[in-house]
Design a protein around this motif. Structure first.
Motif, PDB file in Angstrom:
ATOM      1  N   SER A 266       0.813  -1.214   0.000  1.00  0.00           N
ATOM      2  CA  SER A 266       0.000   0.000   0.000  1.00  0.00           C
ATOM      3  C   SER A 266       0.847   1.265   0.000  1.00  0.00           C
TER       4      SER A 266
ATOM      5  N   LYS B 288      -3.297  13.254  -8.564  1.00  0.00           N
ATOM      6  CA  LYS B 288      -4.425  13.789  -7.796  1.00  0.00           C
ATOM      7  C   LYS B 288      -4.439  15.311  -7.855  1.00  0.00           C
TER       8      LYS B 288
ATOM      9  N   THR C 157     -12.097  13.036  -7.437  1.00  0.00           N
ATOM     10  CA  THR C 157     -12.884  12.715  -6.242  1.00  0.00           C
ATOM     11  C   THR C 157     -12.265  11.562  -5.438  1.00  0.00           C
ATOM     12  N   LEU C 158     -11.236  10.942  -5.978  1.00  0.00           N
ATOM     13  CA  LEU C 158     -10.689   9.755  -5.309  1.00  0.00           C
ATOM     14  C   LEU C 158      -9.659  10.136  -4.250  1.00  0.00           C
ATOM     15  N   ALA C 159      -9.714   9.448  -3.133  1.00  0.00           N
ATOM     16  CA  ALA C 159      -8.654   9.617  -2.143  1.00  0.00           C
ATOM     17  C   ALA C 159      -7.348   9.142  -2.771  1.00  0.00           C
TER      18      ALA C 159
ATOM     19  N   ASP D 158      -5.043   7.233  -1.799  1.00  0.00           N
ATOM     20  CA  ASP D 158      -4.804   5.785  -1.710  1.00  0.00           C
ATOM     21  C   ASP D 158      -5.603   5.014  -2.761  1.00  0.00           C
ATOM     22  N   VAL D 159      -6.838   5.447  -2.937  1.00  0.00           N
ATOM     23  CA  VAL D 159      -7.694   4.780  -3.925  1.00  0.00           C
ATOM     24  C   VAL D 159      -7.131   5.022  -5.326  1.00  0.00           C
ATOM     25  N   LEU D 160      -6.737   6.267  -5.558  1.00  0.00           N
ATOM     26  CA  LEU D 160      -6.171   6.603  -6.858  1.00  0.00           C
ATOM     27  C   LEU D 160      -4.914   5.773  -7.130  1.00  0.00           C
TER      28      LEU D 160
ATOM     29  N   GLN E 226      -4.209   2.793  -5.954  1.00  0.00           N
ATOM     30  CA  GLN E 226      -4.578   1.414  -6.275  1.00  0.00           C
ATOM     31  C   GLN E 226      -5.096   1.324  -7.704  1.00  0.00           C
ATOM     32  N   GLN E 227      -5.893   2.315  -8.086  1.00  0.00           N
ATOM     33  CA  GLN E 227      -6.443   2.282  -9.444  1.00  0.00           C
ATOM     34  C   GLN E 227      -5.347   2.459 -10.482  1.00  0.00           C
TER      35      GLN E 227
ATOM     36  N   ASP F  22      -3.569  -0.821 -10.791  1.00  0.00           N
ATOM     37  CA  ASP F  22      -4.436  -1.766 -11.486  1.00  0.00           C
ATOM     38  C   ASP F  22      -4.481  -1.439 -12.983  1.00  0.00           C
TER      39      ASP F  22
END
Lengths: 80, 475
Positions: free
Chosen positions: B303, B313, B363-365, B367-369, B371-372, B375
């Motif tokens: 992570s 971001k 809009t993504l945090a 961390d989410v960004l 991971q995306q 991916d």
């Protein structure tokens, strides 16, 4: 972990991240980023793959020590 | 109730090849179900259905390349709700192709005027007939109410004498050409100077394959050595060491050259039609990198963040504030986008690049960004991108600088109106408050469309990215 095991683990990990790398002609002084063309995400995945396979955690502050193939093998050998 | 068509998977896509059907006739599909795998010149991609219903018929065989807009399957309420409906549908009703695709889609519906007074011929079948060089007026239909079916056309094609060679060499592949073959085979034939009309085909329905062409050149059993194939100069070092599951070298090289061609034609269009202006600024990353290192220290490697995630971001947030860089210029009008779908240029390891989108990146945090991003990059390289990811980025970021250069000046990906270039993170001497220090920094560039914005707004956009990076914890 002896050097041979470490080398094996590193080769396996690199081939997972960068399947096109040719190990037969590989110079171990090759730099992972510049010469093997691993970008920052590839590099992170490499560190993660090594960690999963050998249990060796490479914290970010040690990234400069593992910038080459040889550096990475030595690092894993000394800590694995 | 509808047709599943070859979708447009990017502004530069003109045709796609059916690689795999994930459904079969009789299957029920929902909107959004992945039903097929399609190969564009750039990458292999999952394609989902826009229709809900039962798959009545697959209209395109695996291995066939068709223009965008071409019906690939018929989807109905019930399996029997078939041919009659397709007949009623006028050939012109292409399912809302985007502005970029209208031309190509139009071409798919080409003017073979329906056989006057002959048996009814549904558009997909007419298209097939056109592809196979069969005149439908002479066919007796065996379908409902005398409708000509695919099978009828295929029988007619099989019965017909061998056709004359297709387009003269150098002419781009068109679906109207008469020898059945893949574009790849055709291209190879052109390159090797083989008259494709004289080559016996061994593919589906006698289609001429790449291997057939190679056999024609080298004699039975032999194949063209990869190194002699044209286009080899484009192959990066290491190209020979493909893993076993990859395509053979000639195919990989061909893919690479078709990819280069696709990139070339789109970039030519961009440079010809978009008046670019360029700006550059240096982003101070001291705060962002320090924060990131602190965060990463407390995390398992899975992570951890990379600087790109923070940069993306900040770029997405700035794009929301400066809408002149975020949207599409089509039909002479700029349409800003309310959402920020950040295209990320991903270098493919065999050469070339694709730029799929991270949806709603603003809009993504972080961390989410992150991971995306991971991916997306891994799927891009594995050829498992989805249609929507390729089709709708509103602003693209190229981060090639990650691999070594300090600044990258991108070419806008039409119909977008801006491209952000990020160089590598470097430590540099930095004067601040009358003192000299060392800071990590990155050069950010903006290539933007002068029809939509000026340097003032563009500069504001880059400056906002820098400001946002000074408070990384708020990203």
């Amino acid at each position: 972990m002896n050097e041979q095991d470490a080398r094996q683990a590193v080769h396996t990990a690199i081939s997972q991240v960068a399947p096109d790398v040719d190990f037969d002609g590989l110079d171990e002084d090759s730099r992972l980023r510049q010469d093997l063309e691993l970008d920052s995400l590839d590099f992170l995945r490499l560190v993660e793959t090594i960690n999963e396979a050998t249990g060796v955690d490479i914290p970010e502050r040690d990234y400069t020590a593992v910038a080459t193939v040889k550096g990475l093998i030595d690092y894993v050998a000394s800590r694995g | 109730m509808g047709e599943f068509r070859m979708p447009s998977l990017g502004a530069d896509m003109e045709h796609g090849k059916m690689v795999e059907w994930l459904v079969k006739p009789g299957d029920f599909v929902h909107r959004g179900d992945v039903v097929a795998v399609v190969d564009t010149d750039k990458t292999v991609m999952d394609v989902e259905s826009f229709e809900e219903g039962v798959v009545a018929e697959l209209l395109v065989d695996v291995g066939t390349t068709v223009p965008i807009g071409t019906p690939l399957a018929r989807i109905t309420q019930t399996p029997d709700d078939g041919a009659g409906q397709a007949v009623a549908r006028p050939a012109g009703t292409q399912a809302k192709p985007g502005p970029e695709t209208a031309e190509a889609a139009g071409a798919a519906a080409e003017p073979e005027s329906p056989a006057a007074a002959g048996a009814p011929v549904p558009p997909p079948v007419r298209h097939l007939a056109h592809q196979l060089g069969v005149d439908t007026s002479g066919i007796r239909g065996t379908g409902k109410r005398g409708t000509v079916t695919r099978a009828d056309v295929e029988h007619a094609a099989a019965a017909a004498p061998h056709r004359a060679p297709a387009a003269p060499s150098g002419v781009p592949v068109s679906p109207g050409a008469r020898v059945r073959s893949s574009p790849r085979a055709r291209r190879l034939a052109d390159q090797l100077g083989v008259d494709i009309g004289t080559v016996p085909g061994t593919g589906p329905d006698g289609a001429v394959t790449e291997a057939d062409i190679q056999r024609a050149v080298s004699g039975p059993g032999a194949s063209v050595p990869a190194k002699e194939a044209p286009g080899a100069v484009l192959a990066p070092p290491g190209e020979g060491a493909l893993p076993a599951e990859e395509a053979p070298p000639s195919e990989a090289q061909d893919r690479l050259s078709s990819l280069r061609r696709a990139i070339g034609s789109l970039m030519t269009r961009s440079k010809k039609t978009i008046p670019h202006y360029y700006l550059s600024t240096t982003l101070d990353l001291r705060a962002a990198i320090a924060w990131m290192q602190l965060v990463n220290e407390q995390r398992p490697v899975a992570s951890r963040l990379v600087p790109s995630a923070l940069l993306l971001k900040a770029t997405a947030l700035a794009a929301r504030e400066v809408p002149e860089v975020n949207g599409f210029f089509t039909d002479g009008v700029f349409r800003p986008s309310r959402s920020v779908h950040l295209g990320v240029a991903v270098a493919l390891r065999h050469g070339g690049l694709v730029a799929p989108a991270i949806h709603d990146a603003d809009t993504l945090a972080v961390d989410v960004l992150m991971q995306q991003l991971r991916d997306l990059v891994s799927r891009a390289r594995a050829g498992r991108l989805q249609r929507s990811e390729m089709a709708d980025p509103t602003l693209t970021v190229t981060n090639l600088g990650d691999l070594g250069v300090e600044a990258v000046y991108g070419v806008i990906y039409p119909p977008q109106v801006a491209m952000v270039g990020l160089g590598k993170v470097v430590e540099q001497a930095w004067a601040h408050d009358g003192m000299l220090g060392v800071r990590p920094a990155v050069t950010a560039t903006l290539s933007a469309d002068h029809r939509v914005s000026d340097g003032l707004r563009g500069g504001r956009f880059l400056a906002r990215i820098d400001e946002l990076l000074q408070k990384p914890e708020e990203l």
